[in-house]
Structure formats: structure tokens, C-alpha cells
Write an enzyme that holds these catalytic residues in place. Structure first.
Site, PDB file in Angstrom:
ATOM      1  N   HIS A 254     -17.938  44.045 -50.241  1.00 55.24           N
ATOM      2  CA  HIS A 254     -18.887  45.143 -50.035  1.00 55.24           C
ATOM      3  C   HIS A 254     -20.234  44.603 -49.575  1.00 55.24           C
ATOM      4  O   HIS A 254     -20.847  45.124 -48.636  1.00 55.24           O
ATOM      5  CB  HIS A 254     -19.124  45.927 -51.333  1.00 55.24           C
TER       6      HIS A 254
ATOM      7  N   LYS B  12     -12.079  60.939 -62.106  1.00 53.78           N
ATOM      8  CA  LYS B  12     -11.671  59.549 -62.249  1.00 53.78           C
ATOM      9  C   LYS B  12     -12.640  58.818 -63.178  1.00 53.78           C
ATOM     10  O   LYS B  12     -13.842  58.880 -62.996  1.00 53.78           O
ATOM     11  CB  LYS B  12     -11.699  58.897 -60.857  1.00 53.78           C
TER      12      LYS B  12
ATOM     13  N   ARG C  45     -10.335  46.114 -43.653  1.00 57.07           N
ATOM     14  CA  ARG C  45      -9.655  44.898 -44.081  1.00 57.07           C
ATOM     15  C   ARG C  45      -8.346  44.694 -43.335  1.00 57.07           C
ATOM     16  O   ARG C  45      -7.955  43.572 -43.061  1.00 57.07           O
ATOM     17  CB  ARG C  45      -9.352  44.952 -45.583  1.00 57.07           C
TER      18      ARG C  45
ATOM     19  N   SER D 276     -12.174  46.427 -55.291  1.00 53.34           N
ATOM     20  CA  SER D 276     -12.692  46.570 -56.653  1.00 53.34           C
ATOM     21  C   SER D 276     -11.549  46.660 -57.656  1.00 53.34           C
ATOM     22  O   SER D 276     -11.619  46.087 -58.744  1.00 53.34           O
ATOM     23  CB  SER D 276     -13.577  47.818 -56.765  1.00 53.34           C
TER      24      SER D 276
END
Length: 169
Positions: free
Chosen positions: A27, A51, A100, A137
Site C-alpha cells: 500500500h 465486516k 498485483r 492485508s
């Protein structure tokens, strides 16, 4: 008013959105690169009430502010709802997203097209540094939970917070 806007030039703004639970070196790589391209970079920390994160929103914001302080042009705020509304309220014409892998592109392209269609906000894709191409993460949390070494994946302050949080549970 002082600065670039007072002289008739427009401040170039972008946003890097995400949950950042926790922020990783991947990040930070994207945020630091965006901070070199734009006058102001907002890090928009997504609030998802359905969440439960490892870190509360305020904790994430504090950690991100600490680890991005050196850039000087990064602002960190929470948001909920549509990212394009966040952008509209702050005069942000661009979203910066790291990619990614091809799987990221498939999802992010759909989001970019929707965001552009809703508001005209553009999305810029930045290829992730190959060093961080596998990093997320979720993966950091999983490895850290099982006692694995994530010191090379997160900033030292985040490692400290992770160690404290996981040591209490």
C-alpha cells in the site's frame, strides 16, 4: 488563499482507497508513488459496518497518518458509501489503484468503468512493485496470527501494532 490555487492553477488531487486493515508496504509503495505525481493524495479508509476488522477505523487512520507523514501531501480520511461521492465532495478527479495480478485487473476494470460512468472520475492503474505482488492485508494478518515473521511486509509501527493486537487476543 495562498498556494497554487490562489495563483490560478488547479491543485492536482487523487485518492487511494482501501480498507488498509492493516496498511502494508505494498500500500505504501502505491501511496508514495501517487504522492510524487499529485499535489494532494487522499487515503480513503473504507468503512464496512458488516465486516469486523482487526483494527478499528480510527486505529487504521492513525497508523496510516504515522507511516505517511514523511510524504507531506497525504491526507487520511474515513469514508462510507460510494467512492465517487467522496471524490466529488473533495474535487478529486482521479483514483489510483495498484494492480498485483491479472485477477486484480478484471475486478478493478469493472469498478473503474462504473466509477467513470457514474461521475467521470478516472482510475489510474499502477503496477505493483514485484516485491509486493503477492501481498495483501489478509495474508499479513493470517501469517502474523500464526506467529510468522511479517516484519518485511509492513512498516515498523504497523508491526508493533499487530504484535500488540495479536498478543492480547
Amino acid at each position: 488563499m495562498t498556494g497554487p490555487e490562489s495563483e490560478g492553477t488547479q491543485v492536482r488531487r487523487a485518492v487511494c482507497p482501501g480498507s488498509f486493515d492493516p496498511i502494508t508496504n505494498g500500500h505504501l509503495d502505491i501511496i508514495s508513488r501517487a504522492s510524487r505525481l499529485y499535489d494532494e493524495v487522499y487515503v480513503a479508509v473504507m468503512i464496512n459496518k458488516s465486516k469486523k476488522g482487526l483494527f478499528e477505523i480510527d486505529e487504521r487512520i492513525d497508523l496510516i497518518r504515522e507511516v505517511t507523514a514523511e510524504y507531506g501531501n497525504v491526507r487520511v480520511e474515513a469514508f462510507h458509501g460510494l467512492l465517487v461521492d467522496f471524490c466529488k465532495e473533495r474535487g478529486i478527479p482521479a483514483i489510483v489503484k495498484g494492480l498485483r495480478a491479472v485477477s486484480d485487473f478484471d475486478y478493478e476494470l469493472q469498478m473503474a468503468q462504473m466509477n467513470n460512468g457514474l461521475s467521470g472520475v478516472e482510475t489510474l492503474f499502477v503496477p505493483t512493485n514485484p516485491t509486493y505482488s503477492f501481498l495483501s492485508s489478509s495474508l499479513v494478518k493470517e501469517v502474523a496470527t500464526w506467529g510468522g515473521d511479517v516484519s518485511h511486509l509492513v512498516p515498523p509501527r504497523v508491526l508493533e501494532a499487530l504484535t500488540e493486537r495479536l498478543g492480547r487476543d
